[in-house]
Design a protein around this motif. Sequence first.
Motif, mmCIF file in Angstrom:
data_model
loop_
_atom_site.group_PDB
_atom_site.id
_atom_site.type_symbol
_atom_site.label_atom_id
_atom_site.label_comp_id
_atom_site.label_asym_id
_atom_site.label_seq_id
_atom_site.Cartn_x
_atom_site.Cartn_y
_atom_site.Cartn_z
ATOM 1 N N UNK A 323 0.824 -1.139 0.119
ATOM 2 C CA UNK A 323 0.050 -0.022 0.160
ATOM 3 C C UNK A 323 0.681 1.201 -0.209
ATOM 4 N N UNK A 324 0.588 2.170 -1.029
ATOM 5 C CA UNK A 324 1.477 3.180 -1.160
ATOM 6 C C UNK A 324 0.783 4.474 -1.537
ATOM 7 N N UNK A 325 1.606 5.668 -1.542
ATOM 8 C CA UNK A 325 0.868 6.749 -1.861
ATOM 9 C C UNK A 325 1.528 7.423 -3.127
ATOM 10 N N UNK A 326 0.658 7.811 -4.066
ATOM 11 C CA UNK A 326 1.412 8.487 -5.271
ATOM 12 C C UNK A 326 0.316 9.959 -5.439
ATOM 13 N N UNK A 327 1.194 10.862 -5.614
ATOM 14 C CA UNK A 327 0.602 12.364 -5.768
ATOM 15 C C UNK A 327 1.750 13.235 -6.428
ATOM 16 N N UNK A 328 0.979 14.608 -6.419
ATOM 17 C CA UNK A 328 1.393 15.681 -7.107
ATOM 18 C C UNK A 328 1.776 16.930 -6.024
ATOM 19 N N UNK A 329 3.016 17.490 -6.491
ATOM 20 C CA UNK A 329 3.272 18.685 -5.711
ATOM 21 C C UNK A 329 3.406 19.865 -6.285
ATOM 22 N N UNK A 330 2.802 20.922 -5.731
ATOM 23 C CA UNK A 330 2.932 22.180 -6.492
ATOM 24 C C UNK A 330 3.237 23.347 -5.438
ATOM 25 N N UNK A 331 4.391 24.008 -6.085
ATOM 26 C CA UNK A 331 4.885 25.208 -5.191
ATOM 27 C C UNK A 331 4.196 26.233 -5.334
ATOM 28 N N UNK A 332 3.441 26.732 -4.162
ATOM 29 C CA UNK A 332 2.349 27.831 -4.016
ATOM 30 C C UNK A 332 2.931 28.883 -3.038
ATOM 31 N N UNK A 333 4.354 29.087 -2.862
ATOM 32 C CA UNK A 333 5.030 29.904 -2.022
ATOM 33 C C UNK A 333 4.778 31.281 -2.609
ATOM 34 N N UNK A 338 1.327 36.263 -1.906
ATOM 35 C CA UNK A 338 0.316 37.273 -2.857
ATOM 36 C C UNK A 338 -0.737 37.239 -1.715
ATOM 37 N N UNK A 339 -1.250 36.290 -1.188
ATOM 38 C CA UNK A 339 -2.418 36.024 -0.213
ATOM 39 C C UNK A 339 -1.960 36.963 0.931
ATOM 40 N N UNK A 340 -0.714 36.702 1.506
ATOM 41 C CA UNK A 340 -0.516 37.629 2.534
ATOM 42 C C UNK A 340 -0.534 38.876 2.257
ATOM 43 N N UNK A 341 0.110 39.415 1.055
ATOM 44 C CA UNK A 341 0.301 40.797 0.755
ATOM 45 C C UNK A 341 -1.284 41.338 0.605
ATOM 46 N N UNK A 342 -2.194 40.486 0.108
ATOM 47 C CA UNK A 342 -3.485 41.107 -0.058
ATOM 48 C C UNK A 342 -4.197 41.459 1.283
ATOM 49 N N UNK A 343 -3.944 40.204 1.990
ATOM 50 C CA UNK A 343 -4.519 40.485 3.472
ATOM 51 C C UNK A 343 -3.820 41.636 4.123
ATOM 52 N N UNK A 344 -2.668 42.150 4.008
ATOM 53 C CA UNK A 344 -2.071 43.110 4.423
ATOM 54 C C UNK A 344 -2.519 44.477 3.933
ATOM 55 N N UNK A 345 -2.786 44.531 2.680
ATOM 56 C CA UNK A 345 -3.660 45.415 1.977
ATOM 57 C C UNK A 345 -4.892 45.799 2.438
ATOM 58 N N UNK A 346 -5.572 44.670 2.862
ATOM 59 C CA UNK A 346 -6.961 45.122 3.284
ATOM 60 C C UNK A 346 -6.962 45.250 4.767
ATOM 61 N N UNK A 347 -6.134 45.021 5.710
ATOM 62 C CA UNK A 347 -6.091 45.011 7.058
ATOM 63 C C UNK A 347 -4.984 46.019 7.881
ATOM 64 N N UNK A 348 -3.893 46.461 7.015
ATOM 65 C CA UNK A 348 -3.020 47.117 7.295
ATOM 66 C C UNK A 348 -2.637 48.692 6.870
ATOM 67 N N UNK A 349 -2.645 49.510 7.431
ATOM 68 C CA UNK A 349 -2.575 50.900 7.402
ATOM 69 C C UNK A 349 -1.196 50.948 6.436
ATOM 70 N N UNK A 350 -1.086 51.517 5.282
ATOM 71 C CA UNK A 350 0.231 51.241 4.548
ATOM 72 C C UNK A 350 1.081 52.533 4.874
ATOM 73 N N UNK A 351 0.577 53.537 5.608
ATOM 74 C CA UNK A 351 1.630 54.357 6.133
ATOM 75 C C UNK A 351 2.511 53.947 7.191
ATOM 76 N N UNK A 352 1.554 53.616 8.274
ATOM 77 C CA UNK A 352 2.213 53.478 9.600
ATOM 78 C C UNK A 352 2.467 51.791 10.046
ATOM 79 N N UNK A 353 1.867 50.891 9.215
ATOM 80 C CA UNK A 353 2.030 49.656 9.350
ATOM 81 C C UNK A 353 1.222 48.778 10.454
ATOM 82 N N UNK A 354 0.483 49.797 10.896
ATOM 83 C CA UNK A 354 -0.634 49.042 12.082
ATOM 84 C C UNK A 354 -1.708 48.792 11.230
#
Length: 504
Positions: A323-333, A338-354
């Motif tokens: 019994x083995x496992x076969x699979x695919x691996x995608x680099x989503x770094x 990008x997701x982190x940057x978008x979250x920051x844009x939505x929640x972080x004040x761009x001038x002060x960083x808070x």
Amino acid sequence: MSFIKKYDSGYPVVVVDENFNIVFSNESSKKIYGDIKGKKCHQAFNGLSSPCFEVMPYVCPLKVLKKTKNREYTGLYRLKNRGNSYVLINVVKDGEFFVHKHRFFSEKELNIPDFKNVLDSLDEGLIILDRSGTIRYISRRFLDIFSVKKNADFFLDKRLTDVQSEFPEEINTVLSREKEISEGREYLLHFPKRYISVKKSVLDGEYILWSFTEKKEMDLGDEIFRVLLETTPVGIFLQCSGRFMYVNPTLASILETTPGNLIGSSIYDFVHPEDRGKVAEIAKRRDTGEKFTEKYIIRVITGENKIKWVEITSETISFRNRNCGIGSVVDITDRKKLEENLRNLATIDQLTGIYNRYAFERFLEKEINRAERYGTKFAVIMFDIDNFKQINDIYGHQAGDKALKEIVQVVKDHIRKADIFARWGGEEFMILVPVKNKSDAYKIAEKIRKTVEDHNFRDIKHLTISIGISFYKEGDSIKSLIRRADTALYEAKKTGKNKTVTAD
């Protein structure tokens, strides 16, 4: 071709040119093969229309001598046109020609004094190391598979580490990981246009025999499959019992290592410690034979000690009764960044960083819900900079922006980790502070106000702030809490500024 006369007696002799054409056949040869002059050697000996090595697992003496500097090659063969007879073929390169001398044996009386010549004729390449890593035997087929230029004698009785520059990196990696590779199991290494099957055996407890067999594609379906594996931007793996049995070049590239370094290694070696539990749970279910497909995201640590995010899709298969496992691996770094940057844009004040106003309202909403369910207490501190418009008018907006960033740093250095600090808009700021009563909130606010007052700002030197505090009451909403804090702040401004006022 004056050299022909010296071969025109004794054993069957056939002379072949570089294009596989038979240019001479002596009398002994004619008695066995008939009149074969003018034919191709693969046609005369095996009835093939193409060179032997192109259509069957066959070590071609001409090919070996062309690729190496050796002048002589000896191998044991069973030729199709000779039934069950074995023939020991000795080939000597003579100028632009290749002189074949054939010696026949019946299957029953096969008795060759030089056993190494028998090993050299095998389709698999062999190398034997003792426990100290010294090479005790290396077959010509091994050298041929990996296009090694040196002859076998060059390697004998030498430490592997002293001659490993002569071998491909993938092979060196496998040979150096003897303890990690399981005995008797087949591992696949990926090379351009071919696969190499790797097996390890232990001889008398003292020697390690490595076997390398070239797997060539025989039909269009195999060729398409190979090209897909080699060129796909997706990493592909096969793992059994938590160890890699096969990886494609893309997966090795994602993990910033070589395929040889992955083959036989534990799948957990490259998994981030915090994600190993998730991978172990999936592997455990696979080992029991449970059939399922799983898609999950984990972090990996590459051979260059970098952390990457990958998305894995795997399923259970039966591979050679395991019994083995076969699979695919995608680099989503990059996607994660990008997701982190978008979250920051939505929640972080761009001038002060808070945090910005949107994020603060979300935190405040969660804190109200928590207070309603568990009876926790908290306060909202609202402050703005006194006479900030004059700063912009006198010193300019760039100086005003610097002042905002500097005052944010001052406040951040004097609040707790549990406090939520945000820019409400312009020169107005909010702090959500978990406290038990109004007096605690007032002490925190006064500490902040006094710290700002005493701070020597770079361009403007002196700044003050006015503060309004609202303490959570049962039934409060975001709007009611903010309104009371704003009213208290207005009172602080109206009664002289640089002071703290707590709402009723």
